[in-house]
Design an enzyme around this catalytic site. Structure first.
Site, PDB file in Angstrom:
ATOM      1  N   SER A 119       0.806  -1.212   0.000  1.00 54.49           N
ATOM      2  CA  SER A 119       0.000   0.000   0.000  1.00 54.49           C
ATOM      3  C   SER A 119       0.846   1.273   0.000  1.00 54.49           C
ATOM      4  O   SER A 119       1.603   1.512  -0.926  1.00 54.49           O
ATOM      5  CB  SER A 119      -0.965  -0.033   1.188  1.00 54.49           C
ATOM      6  OG  SER A 119      -1.862   1.044   1.164  1.00 54.49           O
ATOM      7  N   ARG A 127      -4.609   4.843  22.726  1.00 48.12           N
ATOM      8  CA  ARG A 127      -4.848   3.447  22.364  1.00 48.12           C
ATOM      9  C   ARG A 127      -3.503   2.773  22.119  1.00 48.12           C
ATOM     10  O   ARG A 127      -2.549   3.408  21.639  1.00 48.12           O
ATOM     11  CB  ARG A 127      -5.724   3.314  21.117  1.00 48.12           C
ATOM     12  CG  ARG A 127      -5.212   4.047  19.905  1.00 48.12           C
ATOM     13  CD  ARG A 127      -6.140   3.845  18.705  1.00 48.12           C
ATOM     14  NE  ARG A 127      -6.026   2.510  18.163  1.00 48.12           N
ATOM     15  CZ  ARG A 127      -5.148   2.160  17.205  1.00 48.12           C
ATOM     16  NH1 ARG A 127      -4.307   3.045  16.705  1.00 48.12           N
ATOM     17  NH2 ARG A 127      -5.116   0.928  16.766  1.00 48.12           N
TER      18      ARG A 127
END
Length: 600
Positions: free
Chosen positions: A104, A558
């Site tokens: 990607s 997170r």
């Protein structure tokens, strides 16, 4: 023969019949023997094939949203084993699966591999632990034992009447060819598996092909281009004739990230009418290196002009694809004397799509003959992660739309969006799509046909036609920069909007992201789509206290999915406030979990 002898004979016949029914017939014995022979042959093939692809010792891989990624030089064994995995997935589902070789937006020296499930989306999360296990198996014998155990658990048999079929694709990275061969050998190591090389593709094309093949539809690249161009043409034909555009320039300039998307867009644009596209950084003319100073990821994160763009492009509508063309962002060059841009990211692409689709549904709902659907109104849902800019969420809710959040990762967004009649999801990085339920598509087809005979040319009929065209244009398997770009262009034409007007839908809140290195990222657990810390105790209270100090403050942390860091995201009314909030929370995370060091 007396009656007693007759009864005895009947009993003997019945017992022998029961015995014969319980005993394996010759054909059953033969079938069992064949199955054993196939299984022995299968085990031998896996052992022999796997010995040609020894894993790199001391390196462990983890299957993320994008599969396995690393430096291409250490991926051969991983790709070989994922080839086996894709074949097993096809045998289990009795459907076509896909295998895409790409990294990607990563640098050109990297590569990766991921599996497309039969519906065209990401591989089911249930199989991810097995994927991790076989890729990290230390030797061929351990690999074989894992496969034996898993196939028994999943009731997967080899050598059946229905072969496994796996579509293969790769992007333009130099390492792609060799890794493709490794994948083929992995697939060929499974008896009854067939690898079909679809060539150099965008990631989105491969996912689209898998979805179409399992629907019994034509699924070659030419079919992909034909579907996109025809549905885009339909939307353009339905643009209101009284719309007057205020664009500075009708031209669209696209940054292809020196990847596969630039060349595919050049092919696609040959079939388009009503849109002038200039492609730069296509990667074919020695323009530059894949993803280096170019592409959607670079533009979105750095918020600067990509290579190949400059003073002559001020004010022109521009877009960037990423390396495998599953991400899309727009931008406008602001000045002849600086690299600054006005970024239109995935949040604003989502907002544009939501606004337009809501408008078309509203037109349908205003029609008086639609009572049957009023009993079951269409559910339009917007799905975001906590990284979506708070201003976008406020804007969408002001439109009266239902907005829900999921943990970070396309697999979570896609799954949630599928719960709606129309589900729209986009990440700020430009990856997202629109999903339409089969029930809604059937209803739209019926409504279109009804209106064609009763009220042809009315606005209600046009709304139904537009929604159907969107469902064919947008890639419902996965995020697709090419189909997303065409949908943006069609909607801007419909609205008569310049990129400036689009950008002014709302003003992004300033934000800041940091990483804090910690000893063990698993010490942090979260809830509410990763926005609230559960463990360690007391940390969320500290975050709340810091956030309350800043107007329009919002902050969450997170754990990273791949490295021992905790990610900090902060928003506030000014950039200085967002920076300060992020820094203060990062210091508290460091105090609770880290090394009391600096933050990136």
């Amino acid at each position: 023969m007396n009656e007693a002898q007759a009864r005895q004979g009947d009993n003997l016949w019945r017992q022998s019949s029961e015995y014969l029914s319980l005993s394996p017939s010759r054909s059953q014995i033969s079938s069992q023997e064949n199955a054993m022979q196939v299984e022995e042959k299968q085990q031998s093939i896996i052992l022999q094939s796997a010995s040609r692809f020894p894993p790199i010792q001391g390196v462990r891989f983890s299957y993320g949203t994008a599969g396995f990624r690393s430096d291409a030089s250490i991926l051969s064994a991983t790709v070989f084993r994922v080839g086996i995995l894709a074949a097993l997935r096809s045998l289990k589902t009795r459907s076509v699966t896909g295998l895409m070789i790409t990294a990607s937006h990563n640098r050109v020296s990297d590569n990766g591999i991921k599996i497309a499930d039969p519906h065209g989306g990401m591989m089911t999360q249930d199989w991810e632990p097995f994927a991790d296990a076989i890729v990290n198996a230390g030797n061929p014998e351990d690999l074989l034992q894992l496969i034996i155990q898993f196939t028994k658990k999943e009731n997967i048999s080899f050598g059946g009447a229905q072969p496994a079929e796996i579509l293969l694709g790769r992007d333009t990275r130099p390492s792609g060819g060799a890794l493709l061969e490794a994948a083929k050998q992995g697939i060929n190591a499974v008896i009854g598996a067939v690898a079909i090389d679809m060539g150099i593709l965008t990631t989105s094309q491969l996912h689209w092909m898998v979805r179409c093949r399992n629907k019994g539809l034509e699924a070659l690249e030419c079919d992909y281009f034909a579907q996109l161009s025809s549905s885009f043409g339909c939307l353009m034909d339905l643009v209101p004739r009284d719309i007057i555009t205020d664009r500075v320039d009708e031209k669209l300039i696209v940054d292809g990230a020196n990847g596969v998307g630039g060349e595919k867009l050049k092919e696609l644009k040959k079939q388009l009418k009503g849109l002038v596209i200039q492609v730069r950084n296509s990667g074919k003319e020695g323009e530059g290196i894949l993803n280096e100073g170019v592409g959607a990821d670079y533009v979105q994160k750095e918020k600067v002009v990509p290579c190949g763009f400059g003073p002559n492009d001020v004010g022109i509508r521009c877009a960037s694809l990423d390396g495998d063309a599953d991400r899309l962002v727009y931008f406008r060059v602001l000045s002849t004397s600086s690299n600054s841009i006005d970024l239109v990211d995935g949040d604003k692409i989502l907002s544009l799509f939501a606004l337009f689709i809501k408008e078309q549904l509203s037109i349908l709902n205003k029609n008086g003959k639609e009572e049957s659907n009023n009993n079951n109104p269409v559910r339009l849902g917007i799905v975001q992660t906590a990284y979506a800019n708070g201003a976008s969420t406020d804007y969408l809710r002001l439109l009266g739309l239902e907005v829900v959040f999921t943990p970070t990762g396309v697999k979570y967004l896609h799954e949630k969006a599928a719960e709606y009649d129309v589900g729209i999801y986009f990440e700020a990085n430009g990856h997202g799509t629109v999903l339409f339920s089969e029930q809604l598509l059937c209803w739209l087809e019926a409504r279109k046909n009804e209106l064609a005979s009763a009220s042809a040319g009315c606005e209600c009929q046009k709304a139904a036609l537009r929604l159907l065209a969107i469902s064919r244009l947008i890639n419902q398997a996965v995020g697709d920069a090419l189909s997303g770009l065409l949908l943006v262009e069609a909607i801007l034409q419909h609205m008569g909007w310049s990129i400036e007007k689009w950008s002014e839908l709302y003003k992004d809140l300033p934000s800041k992201q940091l990483k804090v290195k910690v000893m063990d990222r698993t010490a942090v657990s979260t809830t509410n789509a990763e926005t609230v810390v559960v463990e360690p105790s007391g940390l969320q209270e500290v975050i709340n206290t810091e956030t309350a100090k800043y107007p329009k403050g919002r902050c969450f942390i997170r754990p990273s999915g791949t490295e021992d860091v905790i990610r900090v995201y902060a928003e506030a009314s000014t950039q200085e406030a967002a920076d300060n909030l992020a820094q203060s929370v990062a210091r508290h995370v460091d105090r609770f979990l880290g090394f009391c060091s600096s933050h990136e």
